[in-house]
Scaffold this motif. Structure first.
Motif, mmCIF file in Angstrom:
data_model
loop_
_atom_site.group_PDB
_atom_site.id
_atom_site.type_symbol
_atom_site.label_atom_id
_atom_site.label_comp_id
_atom_site.label_asym_id
_atom_site.label_seq_id
_atom_site.Cartn_x
_atom_site.Cartn_y
_atom_site.Cartn_z
ATOM 1 N N VAL A 85 1.148 -1.088 -0.094
ATOM 2 C CA VAL A 85 0.016 -0.057 -0.087
ATOM 3 C C VAL A 85 0.719 1.205 0.051
ATOM 4 C CG1 VAL A 85 -1.975 -1.166 1.055
ATOM 5 C CG2 VAL A 85 -0.177 0.190 2.451
ATOM 6 N N ASN A 86 0.370 2.533 -0.253
ATOM 7 C CA ASN A 86 1.056 3.520 0.141
ATOM 8 C C ASN A 86 1.325 3.904 1.579
ATOM 9 O OD1 ASN A 86 1.448 6.655 0.462
ATOM 10 N ND2 ASN A 86 0.963 6.481 -1.994
ATOM 11 N N GLU A 144 -5.094 0.275 -9.093
ATOM 12 C CA GLU A 144 -4.201 -0.329 -8.389
ATOM 13 C C GLU A 144 -4.470 -1.691 -8.726
ATOM 14 O OE1 GLU A 144 -1.197 -1.051 -7.607
ATOM 15 O OE2 GLU A 144 -1.117 0.830 -6.502
ATOM 16 N N ARG A 193 -5.427 4.251 -8.154
ATOM 17 C CA ARG A 193 -4.125 4.517 -7.449
ATOM 18 C C ARG A 193 -4.148 5.852 -7.047
ATOM 19 N NH1 ARG A 193 0.872 2.541 -10.693
ATOM 20 N NH2 ARG A 193 -0.016 0.537 -10.239
ATOM 21 N N THR A 194 -3.758 6.070 -5.894
ATOM 22 C CA THR A 194 -3.618 7.742 -5.246
ATOM 23 C C THR A 194 -2.170 7.957 -4.530
ATOM 24 O OG1 THR A 194 -4.379 7.432 -3.074
ATOM 25 C CG2 THR A 194 -6.068 7.608 -4.942
ATOM 26 N N ASP A 195 -1.869 8.912 -4.636
ATOM 27 C CA ASP A 195 -0.661 9.555 -3.633
ATOM 28 C C ASP A 195 -1.164 9.666 -2.198
ATOM 29 O OD1 ASP A 195 -1.863 11.956 -3.502
ATOM 30 O OD2 ASP A 195 -0.507 12.793 -4.461
ATOM 31 N N GLU A 196 -0.228 9.993 -1.299
ATOM 32 C CA GLU A 196 -0.242 10.084 0.212
ATOM 33 C C GLU A 196 -1.380 11.176 0.439
ATOM 34 O OE1 GLU A 196 3.182 12.608 -0.369
ATOM 35 O OE2 GLU A 196 2.524 11.007 -1.433
ATOM 36 N N SER A 244 2.003 8.107 -12.990
ATOM 37 C CA SER A 244 2.081 8.502 -11.452
ATOM 38 C C SER A 244 2.143 10.075 -11.357
ATOM 39 C CB SER A 244 3.254 7.716 -10.916
ATOM 40 O OG SER A 244 3.241 6.443 -11.113
ATOM 41 N N ASN A 304 -10.498 3.564 -2.824
ATOM 42 C CA ASN A 304 -9.047 3.961 -2.903
ATOM 43 C C ASN A 304 -7.887 2.842 -2.970
ATOM 44 O OD1 ASN A 304 -6.232 4.802 -2.075
ATOM 45 N ND2 ASN A 304 -7.007 6.808 -1.625
ATOM 46 N N SER A 314 -4.980 2.433 -3.156
ATOM 47 C CA SER A 314 -3.370 2.600 -2.307
ATOM 48 C C SER A 314 -3.669 2.587 -0.832
ATOM 49 C CB SER A 314 -2.850 3.889 -2.940
ATOM 50 O OG SER A 314 -2.673 3.899 -4.229
#
Length: 542
Positions: A141-142, A286, A480-483, A492, A505, A507
């Motif tokens: 995971v993120n 993802e 997929r996502t960032d933080e 990305s 979500n 991630s």
């Protein structure tokens, strides 16, 4: 209403009431959701809402932030955004009202370091929880996103308190070694949040499925939704998508899980719309996919689909006895389904389109007068049963007859006849091997705890096979996502103005389900808050 947990005629109220006395004991309940609200349209009707192209709008609205979905992530995102000073927050949802979501039905959520936990003597920390989750997920995971979400778990409970939703600490049902699940003592928490959020200036647009994200120069600029005959374009400065996953979309579930039929115990609204519109807007899915598996008992699509009002013979799936695949062969350590149904045990059932619990008539008949849990010595390693399976089966004769009539319970005079009736061709050989393990006191195949090695052949006049489908409350996984919960494209890079929260979500959640009760709701709530803070900051910088 009978609040005695010793009766298996469970309701949401007595399911929680029965755990209050187990605050510091081994019992407790951490079910993540209930059955879908009554009176909803079918999943097929709900799934077919997406169009391939935008339509000409008949109306237009404006908002600083538009939130797609009114579940746990959506409600807490709306709260966080309003508190942070967003001028206008609009929640657009397919749901028909404040109680029409999985969020309204969930009975517990994960947290740590709350006042109630500290009063109970629990010392488990945010760092402990994060370390447990990130290592359980094997860093798939993120890590930054998960860290932020876990850090918000304590204050999630403060927000529930502010909204007038009472909670209590539940016992360590799965014997994880710490207390963390906060159960809800009332019902219709969605109404509390609707009223509280409306007071903060948040608006709700119900019965308005979103079909597209409006994009301008690579930036999310709003959404298009359909409300009755109206096509509404909602212009917004930031968009959060959190529509609850895709479990009600049978076609997508089958595609993701090799044709497996998974009985949907959650909302019929969750048909994968959120993931579809984010991917359409340039997002990327993802690779991690998972499910919040049914942790109450087994289920079969041939019967009434209900969590707390199902045929009690559904629970035999979780008794830890002999389970077979459709060929009549063992396929798992059955203790995992008895004690860890939401993660490892439930995940194993997804390998099969259906599975079978095998019992002798003598053993089944004994359940009329005494709980199976007690009859095998109330093993200390089966802490889940102390709450769930500590009573004889109610209305035994009528419910057994119903199971047979509905076609998910099979009875035959011999194992050979049972194998022929069910198509479990390897059953006689499997039982012989299993009973040999019982006699030796050791499971030589899957190394199951000896406490669960109970004989099948016992000179009974008949034998039973109970058929089950895998069943779940929700899916997790998606874009997929960032933080910051910003949707990412194939390179990305963040898609400006577009955020994804909750169980879709991709991630945030691992597979199988985290070994922490209430994970889906706790992390979904926190992700909505993370996204809201990021959206407010994004708007302020524009």
């Amino acid at each position: 209403m009978n609040d005695n947990i010793t009766s298996f005629a469970l309701t949401r109220r007595n399911f929680l009431a029965g755990t209050a006395a187990a605050l510091l004991g081994v019992t407790g309940a951490a079910s993540l959701t209930g059955c879908a609200p009554a009176g909803q349209p079918s999943a097929d009707e709900l799934a077919d809402t997406g169009e391939t192209t935008l339509k000409e709008p008949t109306a237009t609205r404006d908002a600083d932030i538009v939130i797609v979905g009114s579940g746990a992530a959506g409600c807490f995102a709306a709260y966080e955004a309003a508190k942070a000073g967003a001028n206008s927050v609009l929640v657009v949802t397919k749901s028909g009202n404040a109680t029409d979501s999985n969020f309204n039905e969930i009975t517990g959520t994960a947290s740590v370091e709350t006042a109630a936990l500290k009063a109970a003597g629990e010392t488990y920390t945010v760092d402990d929880m994060y370390d447990r989750m990130i290592n359980y997920a094997h860093w798939t995971v993120n890590a930054r996103l998960l860290r932020q979400c876990v850090s918000l778990l304590p204050s999630n409970i403060d927000i529930f308190d502010e909204m007038g939703v009472e909670t209590m600490v539940l016992g360590d049902r799965y014997n994880f070694g710490f207390l963390n699940v906060h159960g809800f003592t009332g019902k219709n928490k969605g109404v509390n949040f609707e009223e509280g959020l409306t007071a903060l200036g948040v608006e709700f647009l119900y019965d308005a499925p979103v079909t597209h994200i409006l994009m301008e120069d690579g930036r999310a600029a709003g959404v298009q939704c359909e409300s009755g005959s109206d096509i509404i374009n909602v212009n917004a400065r930031a968009v959060l998508v959190c529509t609850g996953g895709y479990l009600a979309n049978e076609e997508k579930v089958a595609a993701e899980y090799g044709g497996c039929k998974v009985v949907n115990m959650g909302s019929l609204n969750n048909t994968g719309d959120g993931e579809r519109i984010v991917i359409e807007a340039g997002g990327v899915a993802e690779r991690v996919r998972g499910m919040g598996m049914n942790d109450i008992y087994g289920m079969n699509e041939k019967s009434t689909i209900s969590v707390f009002d199902a045929n009690p013979f559904m629970q035999l799936a979780f008794y830890g006895g002999l389970l077979t695949d459709p060929a009549g062969k063992r396929f798992m350590n059955e203790y995992m389904l008895a004690q860890e149904p939401m993660n490892g045990g439930g995940e194993a059932t997804l390998h099969e389109k259906r599975y079978y619990a095998i019992f002798s008539e003598n053993t089944v008949n004994a359940m009329k007068d005494a709980p199976y849990y007690q009859s095998i010595g109330a093993p200390a390693v089966w802490t889940s049963a102390a709450t769930m399976f500590n009573a004889p089966l109610p209305d035994f004769d009528a419910n057994l007859a119903a199971a047979i009539d509905e076609g998910w319970c099979f009875k035959a005079a011999t194992l050979e006849e049972l194998a022929e009736t069910t198509g479990l061709s390897a059953l006689p050989e499997t039982v012989a091997e299993y009973d040999a393990c019982v006699a030796a006191g050791k499971d030589t195949l899957f190394l199951k705890d000896p406490a669960f090695l109970q004989p099948i052949q016992d000179d009974s006049a008949a034998y039973y096979a109970f058929e089950y489908n895998p069943s779940a409350f929700n899916t997790f996984g998606g874009p997929r996502t960032d933080e910051l919960c910003r949707a990412l494209d194939a390179d990305s890079n963040p898609i400006e103005g577009l955020y994804v929260g909750g169980v879709e979500n991709g991630s945030l959640f691992c597979s199988p389900y985290y070994a922490v009760g209430g994970s889906c709701s706790g992390l979904s709530i926190a992700s909505g808050r993370v996204a809201a803070r990021a959206m407010v900051n994004y708007i302020a910088q524009k």
